[in-house]
Write a protein that holds these residues in place. Sequence first.
Motif, PDB file in Angstrom:
ATOM      1  N   UNK A  11      10.453 -16.950   8.832  1.00  0.00           N
ATOM      2  CA  UNK A  11       9.276 -17.619   8.280  1.00  0.00           C
ATOM      3  C   UNK A  11       8.912 -18.846   9.115  1.00  0.00           C
ATOM      4  N   UNK A  12       9.917 -19.580   9.531  1.00  0.00           N
ATOM      5  CA  UNK A  12       9.681 -20.792  10.318  1.00  0.00           C
ATOM      6  C   UNK A  12       9.073 -20.447  11.676  1.00  0.00           C
ATOM      7  N   UNK A  13       9.582 -19.409  12.308  1.00  0.00           N
ATOM      8  CA  UNK A  13       9.080 -19.005  13.631  1.00  0.00           C
ATOM      9  C   UNK A  13       7.661 -18.463  13.532  1.00  0.00           C
ATOM     10  N   UNK A  14       7.366 -17.705  12.486  1.00  0.00           N
ATOM     11  CA  UNK A  14       6.007 -17.197  12.280  1.00  0.00           C
ATOM     12  C   UNK A  14       5.033 -18.349  12.063  1.00  0.00           C
ATOM     13  N   UNK A  15       5.457 -19.338  11.285  1.00  0.00           N
ATOM     14  CA  UNK A  15       4.597 -20.495  11.011  1.00  0.00           C
ATOM     15  C   UNK A  15       4.302 -21.296  12.275  1.00  0.00           C
ATOM     16  N   UNK A  16       5.247 -21.316  13.206  1.00  0.00           N
ATOM     17  CA  UNK A  16       5.086 -22.094  14.437  1.00  0.00           C
ATOM     18  C   UNK A  16       4.309 -21.346  15.518  1.00  0.00           C
ATOM     19  N   UNK A  17       4.040 -20.066  15.319  1.00  0.00           N
ATOM     20  CA  UNK A  17       3.368 -19.261  16.348  1.00  0.00           C
ATOM     21  C   UNK A  17       2.175 -18.492  15.771  1.00  0.00           C
ATOM     22  N   UNK A  18       1.199 -19.205  15.179  1.00  0.00           N
ATOM     23  CA  UNK A  18       0.069 -18.510  14.543  1.00  0.00           C
ATOM     24  C   UNK A  18      -0.767 -17.685  15.521  1.00  0.00           C
ATOM     25  N   UNK A  19      -0.903 -18.174  16.775  1.00  0.00           N
ATOM     26  CA  UNK A  19      -1.715 -17.437  17.750  1.00  0.00           C
ATOM     27  C   UNK A  19      -1.097 -16.079  18.055  1.00  0.00           C
ATOM     28  N   UNK A  20       0.218 -16.057  18.242  1.00  0.00           N
ATOM     29  CA  UNK A  20       0.893 -14.794  18.533  1.00  0.00           C
ATOM     30  C   UNK A  20       0.895 -13.861  17.323  1.00  0.00           C
ATOM     31  N   UNK A  21       0.950 -14.443  16.131  1.00  0.00           N
ATOM     32  CA  UNK A  21       0.859 -13.618  14.915  1.00  0.00           C
ATOM     33  C   UNK A  21      -0.496 -12.924  14.869  1.00  0.00           C
ATOM     34  N   UNK A  77      16.853  -7.946  11.875  1.00  0.00           N
ATOM     35  CA  UNK A  77      15.769  -8.825  12.323  1.00  0.00           C
ATOM     36  C   UNK A  77      14.507  -8.019  12.613  1.00  0.00           C
ATOM     37  N   UNK A  78      14.654  -6.901  13.320  1.00  0.00           N
ATOM     38  CA  UNK A  78      13.501  -6.048  13.630  1.00  0.00           C
ATOM     39  C   UNK A  78      12.771  -5.616  12.371  1.00  0.00           C
ATOM     40  N   UNK A  79      13.529  -5.157  11.386  1.00  0.00           N
ATOM     41  CA  UNK A  79      12.924  -4.668  10.142  1.00  0.00           C
ATOM     42  C   UNK A  79      12.216  -5.785   9.382  1.00  0.00           C
ATOM     43  N   UNK A  80      12.881  -6.950   9.279  1.00  0.00           N
ATOM     44  CA  UNK A  80      12.291  -8.060   8.535  1.00  0.00           C
ATOM     45  C   UNK A  80      11.042  -8.609   9.229  1.00  0.00           C
ATOM     46  N   UNK A  81      11.116  -8.772  10.555  1.00  0.00           N
ATOM     47  CA  UNK A  81       9.971  -9.288  11.295  1.00  0.00           C
ATOM     48  C   UNK A  81       8.782  -8.341  11.163  1.00  0.00           C
ATOM     49  N   UNK A  82       9.054  -7.040  11.302  1.00  0.00           N
ATOM     50  CA  UNK A  82       7.980  -6.047  11.188  1.00  0.00           C
ATOM     51  C   UNK A  82       7.322  -6.104   9.807  1.00  0.00           C
ATOM     52  N   UNK A  83       8.138  -6.279   8.770  1.00  0.00           N
ATOM     53  CA  UNK A  83       7.599  -6.371   7.403  1.00  0.00           C
ATOM     54  C   UNK A  83       6.725  -7.608   7.235  1.00  0.00           C
ATOM     55  N   UNK A  84       7.203  -8.738   7.749  1.00  0.00           N
ATOM     56  CA  UNK A  84       6.495  -9.998   7.539  1.00  0.00           C
ATOM     57  C   UNK A  84       5.222 -10.108   8.378  1.00  0.00           C
ATOM     58  N   UNK A  85       5.154  -9.359   9.469  1.00  0.00           N
ATOM     59  CA  UNK A  85       3.970  -9.424  10.318  1.00  0.00           C
ATOM     60  C   UNK A  85       2.887  -8.442   9.899  1.00  0.00           C
ATOM     61  N   UNK A  86       3.175  -7.598   8.913  1.00  0.00           N
ATOM     62  CA  UNK A  86       2.178  -6.612   8.481  1.00  0.00           C
ATOM     63  C   UNK A  86       0.985  -7.307   7.833  1.00  0.00           C
TER      64      UNK A  86
END
Length: 749
Positions: free
Chosen positions: A699-709, A740-749
């Motif tokens: 969650x922290x990494x996603x919040x810090x990289x909105x452009x890449x999201x 990590x792969x599974x969780x990241x993929x879920x959160x980026x959907x």
Amino acid sequence: MSEHKDFLRTIVEKDLKTGKYKNIITRFPPEPNGFPHIGHAKSIAINFGIARDYNGHCNLRMDDTNPTTEDTKYVEALKDAVEWLGFEWKGDVRYTSDYFDKLYAWAIELVKMGKAYVDSLDEETMREYRGTVTEAGKRSKYAHRSAEENLDLLERMKNGEFKDGEHVLRAKIDMSAANMKMRDPLLYRIRHAHHYRAGDKWAIYPMYDFGHCLSDYIEGVTHSICTLEFENNRDIYDWVIDTLGLEPPRPYQHEFARLGINYTVMSKRKLLELVEKNYVNGWDDPRLPTIAGLRRRGYTPESILNFCDTIGIAKANSTVDVAQLEFCIRDDLNTKVPRVMCVLDPLKVTIENFVGSEELDASYYPDDVPKEGSRKIPFSKEIYIEREDFSQNPPKGYFRLTPDQPVRLKHAYIITCKEVKKDERGNITEIIAEYNPESKSGSDTSGIKVKSAIQWVDATSAKKVEVRLYDRLYSCENPDGLDDLNPDSLKIIKDALIEPAVVAEKPDVRFQFEREGYFYADPIDYTDANPVFNKIVGLKDSYAKKKETPRSESKSQVKKVQIDGETEPMSESEQALFNKYTTTLKLNSMVADILARDEKLSSFYAEVLSANNSPVTIANLVANEVARELKEKEVHELQFNASDVAKLVQMLDDGTISNKIAKEVFEEMAKSGEDPKRIVEAKGLVQISDTAVIEPIIDDIIAKNPDNVEKFRAGNTNLLGFFVGQVLKATGGKANPKVVNELVAQKLK
């Protein structure tokens, strides 16, 4: 049918079994804006292969919706690639441009339904209104136009009354959709450009997301197979077909991982840059990964298809080692091509006690290749050998010609150096030698023992040839741009010498030049007056690659490698092991080859396997990590044993540690001999699999990289690796990559 039941074939079989489709129809839909590369070869093999395996058919369709980049030369290159690989498409080549009238009619239907509108926002405002991954977008004020106004504007757009970019047609879906692709995507844009097939009839052209799914539907495609970057586009694919209420059966999109190879770029933009700025010599430059380039270099269709089959069909992107592709062409040519002698850097040898001339019989093929064919090789007083096959001050382990060491001339006699001639600068210009008349190959009664055989050519009858030595185009594993180009990717030798039968009799177009590699008569530049050969791939275990011979190798092993400088044919026992490894234990063919040929490694592998039945994980560890240790040591000198490796593998298999951690633990084992479990416990290296611990970090990494999201959700799925890498970095490599792969993929959907 392929022996491997990949996930795509599993889907197809299920659809047939449930009666979803009666016949399987696939398609290969390239955009004709560049030459196809080996990534396209994988797609070709999948689409045509699945259609073949299930008695269906595959269409070849040019996705020609961008008139500014497309050309008939690219169409021809794509057709040629499919045919060269051995596939046939159903009927004529199809074109999305053939369907422009139908697509336009469907666009009108969407407008009438209130599901599409003409938008007049400028590009910058449209991008701003799109929103972000955390904020919903804002719908354009022009979305409120009436159906009549939209239809009028769309007709005028088609007729060319507006400038490029002045208006677009958009679907009306959901400006707050989590999948940003669904935030009112573009369906048509204005392009005032001449279309290579449609001429000037149209001033508007459909976007990929609109034209692709409907073209599939028109052709009756059942399985629309795309690479992973189109995963987010699948929602639009379904929306268009479902919203139009098209009569079933309808196609469905399925995605697979695109092909990535190290030391290689396959971006069309980067390939085009290489060609247009003359960093390479056209689309068929043998250094390029284009099918035309690989073909001109000398690759065979069988080798490329075998490569595609070997790497399989995956759901996650990864990078394949280019050595695997090289292995496939080497493996294919080994049992096909004649062996001949060519000298790339000639050094004159005068055999002072030989008189007259002689013709020697020589087979084109070694004993283990079940092919017939031979030639006569002229032999006389003056010959040429490879300059590196003579050393006045030889290093240890050098088994070729020296002032004190005789050598055999392949298919001929044993010679001994008597005198070395040099020029005023000290460069060797000629060797004066003697031959032993009793040492003729096949009837040697001389009693002289030599440790090597070298290639040579007769000075009088040898033919001068041009040889092009190709190396990897890029000097680093993950090239980014032109700065990474390898300045030594091509070396041209203008005055190499080859035995006359190669040019005069032309027994083949591909050859193994003894101890040099596999070569191909260039299909464009070769003439009888100026023969040109391209290097396809080097030989495994040539002397140049064995200068640092492992101390643990026996003299007999070194001799086996040195004599011919090529991959030594397997013995019966080695072949039996290789077959067991690849068929029963399902090992990768390259790993199986390494283990089968090395008695120490195969024995160690068997010992570990007896303690832990995990054949693939153990094989990879033994063929890489253990093999490196055994280059400098004997088995009894190792700080670890088979039981330690078995314990390490068990921790890998049960998820206690990751692959990265396993390498760290192995290095410590190799140094200290410590039990791997104790190393893991002492260093706190246990892999983190608890989602409660990992989720806050993600969650922290996603919040810090909105452009890449945003880029990811817009379709750049390659960024999944970026996010996973950041999480692993934040946890010191301890997080379970699978979790990590599974969780990241879920959160980026």
